[in-house]
Design an enzyme around this catalytic site. Structure first.
Site, mmCIF file in Angstrom:
data_model
loop_
_atom_site.group_PDB
_atom_site.id
_atom_site.type_symbol
_atom_site.label_atom_id
_atom_site.label_comp_id
_atom_site.label_asym_id
_atom_site.label_seq_id
_atom_site.Cartn_x
_atom_site.Cartn_y
_atom_site.Cartn_z
ATOM 1 N N LYS A 13 -0.929 -5.949 -5.236
ATOM 2 C CA LYS A 13 0.289 -6.413 -4.576
ATOM 3 C C LYS A 13 0.026 -7.528 -3.564
ATOM 4 O O LYS A 13 0.734 -8.527 -3.549
ATOM 5 C CB LYS A 13 0.960 -5.232 -3.879
ATOM 6 N N ARG A 88 9.471 1.021 2.032
ATOM 7 C CA ARG A 88 8.637 1.980 1.318
ATOM 8 C C ARG A 88 9.449 3.200 0.889
ATOM 9 O O ARG A 88 8.968 4.005 0.100
ATOM 10 C CB ARG A 88 7.518 2.489 2.236
ATOM 11 N N ARG A 127 -14.466 0.343 -6.981
ATOM 12 C CA ARG A 127 -14.772 -0.551 -5.867
ATOM 13 C C ARG A 127 -15.957 -0.061 -5.054
ATOM 14 O O ARG A 127 -16.105 1.132 -4.800
ATOM 15 C CB ARG A 127 -13.573 -0.600 -4.911
ATOM 16 N N ARG A 160 -15.490 3.546 -0.181
ATOM 17 C CA ARG A 160 -14.596 3.880 0.937
ATOM 18 C C ARG A 160 -13.887 5.201 0.662
ATOM 19 O O ARG A 160 -13.558 5.503 -0.480
ATOM 20 C CB ARG A 160 -13.514 2.808 1.108
ATOM 21 N N ARG A 171 -2.862 9.231 -2.678
ATOM 22 C CA ARG A 171 -2.101 7.997 -2.394
ATOM 23 C C ARG A 171 -1.051 7.772 -3.476
ATOM 24 O O ARG A 171 0.063 7.352 -3.190
ATOM 25 C CB ARG A 171 -3.057 6.791 -2.319
#
Ligand code: ZN
Length: 218
Positions: A13, A88, A127, A160, A171
């Site tokens: 995004k 949101r 990642r 992370r 999430r």
């Protein structure tokens, strides 16, 4: 054009917001940027927001909405904007509509970046961040030559907390719970359009621009 960009974590995004806003020649406004600007300038709203953030609590909607309202009233947003990260939730969407009505305008389109859950997990869980220089590698798309070591600075790579599978799942759950109802809110207004956000970044940008063309006022 007055545009809202929505999409799950890992949909790219932020990157698309940057490219699409540049193409439309409108300011790219993210809630993160608005928060930082208010905190740095020590506005009343910024100081309120900081109290919540320092206490590790969510900034209440009312504070966020007022910051967004102030930002949208600035001259550079007069002819259009791209909002990233807001609204949101449906109550925020209702507040945004009201704010724009007060400013004598309305949203033109809500662009949804559509990526399925497996793809999101694949993107985020691959990642690896460098402890030395902060570069973000990807085991699949941009892999370092040596396992667990940064090519650029030889720093140690780590995963992370936010990119751990169980956290990604959470999430996505929060996104589905809070943000997916936006689809039901904007759908009946005929303002919602989804694009396939998989594949190379440039392809997604082209798809977005192409789709938005039909919403551009002649
Ligand atoms: Zn590094």
């Amino acid at each position: 054009m007055r545009l809202v960009l929505v999409g799950p974590p890992g949909a790219g995004k932020g990157t698309q917001a940057q490219f699409v806003a540049a193409h439309l020649a409108v300011p790219n406004i993210s809630t993160g940027e608005i928060f930082r600007a208010n905190v740095t300038r020590r506005t009343d709203l910024g100081l309120q927001a900081k109290q919540y953030m320092d206490a590790g609590r969510l900034v209440p909607d009312e504070v966020t909405i007022n910051m967004v309202r102030d930002r949208l009233a600035e001259p550079d947003a007069g002819d259009g904007f791209l909002l990233d990260g807001f609204p949101r939730t449906v109550p925020q969407a209702v507040a945004l509509d009201k704010t724009l009505a007060d400013l004598g305008t309305a949203l033109d389109v809500v662009l949804e970046l559509v990526v399925d859950e497996d793809e999101v997990i694949r993107r985020l869980s691959g990642r690896r961040n460098c402890r030395g220089c902060g570069k973000v590698w990807h085991l699949e798309f941009d892999a370092p030559t040596r396992d667990g070591i940064c090519d650029r600075c030889s720093g140690e790579l780590f995963l992370r907390d936010d990119d751990k599978p169980e956290v990604i799942a959470e999430r996505l759950r929060v996104y589905t719970r809070d943000t997916a109802p936006l689809v039901d809110y904007y759908g009946p207004q005929n303002k919602l359009v989804g694009i396939d956000a998989t594949g190379p970044v440039e392809d997604v940008t082209l798809r977005a621009i192409d789709t938005l063309r039909s919403y551009e006022k002649s």
